[in-house]
Design a protein around this motif. Structure first.
Motif, short mmCIF file in Angstrom:
data_model
loop_
_atom_site.label_atom_id
_atom_site.label_comp_id
_atom_site.label_asym_id
_atom_site.label_seq_id
_atom_site.Cartn_x
_atom_site.Cartn_y
_atom_site.Cartn_z
N LYS A 209 1.65 -4.01 7.61
CA LYS A 209 0.97 -5.19 8.16
C LYS A 209 0.93 -6.26 7.06
O LYS A 209 1.97 -6.64 6.55
CB LYS A 209 -0.41 -4.83 8.69
CG LYS A 209 -0.36 -3.86 9.86
CD LYS A 209 -1.73 -3.57 10.42
CE LYS A 209 -1.63 -2.62 11.62
NZ LYS A 209 -2.94 -2.27 12.17
N LYS B 54 -9.09 5.45 2.79
CA LYS B 54 -8.17 5.25 1.67
C LYS B 54 -7.17 6.41 1.57
O LYS B 54 -5.98 6.21 1.34
CB LYS B 54 -8.98 5.15 0.36
CG LYS B 54 -8.14 4.85 -0.86
CD LYS B 54 -9.02 4.67 -2.09
CE LYS B 54 -8.18 4.36 -3.32
NZ LYS B 54 -9.03 4.19 -4.53
N GLU C 26 -0.44 -6.04 4.04
CA GLU C 26 -0.71 -5.49 2.72
C GLU C 26 0.56 -4.96 2.06
O GLU C 26 1.31 -4.19 2.67
CB GLU C 26 -1.74 -4.37 2.83
CG GLU C 26 -2.10 -3.74 1.51
CD GLU C 26 -3.06 -2.57 1.66
OE1 GLU C 26 -3.44 -1.98 0.64
OE2 GLU C 26 -3.44 -2.25 2.82
N PHE D 12 5.71 -4.21 3.16
CA PHE D 12 4.37 -4.49 3.68
C PHE D 12 4.01 -3.53 4.81
O PHE D 12 4.84 -3.24 5.67
CB PHE D 12 4.31 -5.93 4.24
CG PHE D 12 4.38 -7.01 3.19
CD1 PHE D 12 3.23 -7.62 2.72
CD2 PHE D 12 5.63 -7.43 2.71
CE1 PHE D 12 3.32 -8.63 1.77
CE2 PHE D 12 5.71 -8.43 1.75
CZ PHE D 12 4.55 -9.03 1.28
N LYS E 272 -4.27 6.42 4.14
CA LYS E 272 -3.17 5.46 4.04
C LYS E 272 -1.91 6.15 3.52
O LYS E 272 -1.97 7.03 2.66
CB LYS E 272 -3.56 4.32 3.09
CG LYS E 272 -4.61 3.39 3.69
CD LYS E 272 -4.89 2.23 2.75
CE LYS E 272 -5.89 1.27 3.38
NZ LYS E 272 -6.19 0.13 2.50
N VAL F 248 2.53 -2.51 0.03
CA VAL F 248 2.32 -1.10 -0.29
C VAL F 248 3.29 -0.58 -1.33
O VAL F 248 3.08 0.49 -1.90
CB VAL F 248 2.41 -0.23 0.99
CG1 VAL F 248 1.25 -0.54 1.93
CG2 VAL F 248 3.74 -0.42 1.70
#
Length: 291
Positions: A279, A163, A281, A277, A166, A283
């Motif tokens: 990928k 986490k 997800e 995004f 990222k 963000v």
């Protein structure tokens, strides 16, 4: 004269009888003495037999108790116990001298002492091994619990690290421009004058993130829910994404400013939505309005 002869004869008879009586008494005494000796011998033999049988019974009982403990010597102990039982049967059937049986019994007793000492040593070793095994089992159990705890902690730490690793995308800015043929860019908020959107965002620095090229998919949607730009489609884990353009950044764990242009025409009035995004997800997201 006749009376004198009769007296002599009577004396002779009395003398013979006396001799016979003495002889009888001597014979009876000897016979009684011999009988007592025989009884003494027989009594002694019976007593010795009982004593030998008692000793053999105790020897057998000792073997029975040792065999019941079920050690690795059980087979050898059983063999020796059977020898004792066999000797007991021989003693019971015997008559007379027991010295040969006593010799055999002494040999069996000596053998028993040696086997009992060896058996006791094995029991002590087994006790030590059991204690060590139990201690090892406790240590292994504690180690297993500790390892399970570590695995759980590592999993949690991995999640935290994942986490924390990222990248954070923030400060999305969007501006509308009228680009003249000369290349000059004039800012505007009017939809009818707009022929280019300038979209910028910031990638925050992160020391534990993996460095290298980072590709983001930028999706711009107009007020009529149309995706602007390239309108390319890509799939991520079973889901699809239609995006307006991509932005590839060389990331070196430091804060990076990114700015991209999205040319177009016939821009609609209303609110536009910007989604970024990593990928599949989202963000970061933002919106702006053209009049």
């Amino acid at each position: 004269m006749e009376n004198k002869q009769n007296g002599s004869s009577l004396k002779a008879v009395v003398a013979v009888l006396a001799v016979l009586l003495v002889g009888s008494l001597v014979y009876i005494f000897k016979l009684s003495s011999d009988t007592e000796k025989v009884q003494t011998v027989l009594t002694k033999e019976v007593s010795e037999k009982d004593s030998v049988l008692k000793d053999l019974e105790e020897l057998k009982a000792t073997y029975d108790a040792a065999i019941a403990e079920n050690t690795s010597m059980s087979d050898e102990l059983i063999q020796e116990r059977d020898k004792v039982v066999g000797l007991m049967e021989e003693v019971k059937k015997s008559k007379g001298d027991l010295s040969a049986f006593k010799t055999k019994m002494n040999l069996l007793q000596n053998k028993m002492k040696a086997l009992m000492a060896e058996n006791e040593g094995l029991k002590n070793q087994n006790s030590v091994l059991k204690t060590q095994r139990d201690s090892t089992a406790v240590v292994l159990d504690e180690s297993k619990k500790y390892n399970q705890t570590l695995v759980g902690q590592n999993d949690e730490l991995a999640k935290v690290v994942e986490k924390g690793a990222k990248l954070t995308v923030l400060n999305i800015q969007s501006s509308a421009y009228k680009v003249r043929s000369s290349g000059k860019e004039i800012a505007t908020d009017k939809a009818r004058r707009t022929n280019m959107l300038k979209i910028s965002f910031t990638i925050a620095g992160n020391e534990i993130a993996q460095s290298g090229d980072k590709t983001y998919y930028v999706q711009v949607i107009d007020s009529k829910n149309n995706v602007l730009g390239e309108k390319k489609i890509i799939s991520f884990e079973g889901s699809t994404l239609t995006y307006s353009f991509t932005s590839t950044v060389k990331y070196e764990n430091k804060t990076v400013q990114v700015s991209e242009n999205l040319p177009g025409k016939d821009f609609e009035k209303g609110t536009y939505f910007i989604n970024i995004f990593d990928k599949g997800e989202v963000v970061s997201k933002s919106s702006f309005t053209l009049k």
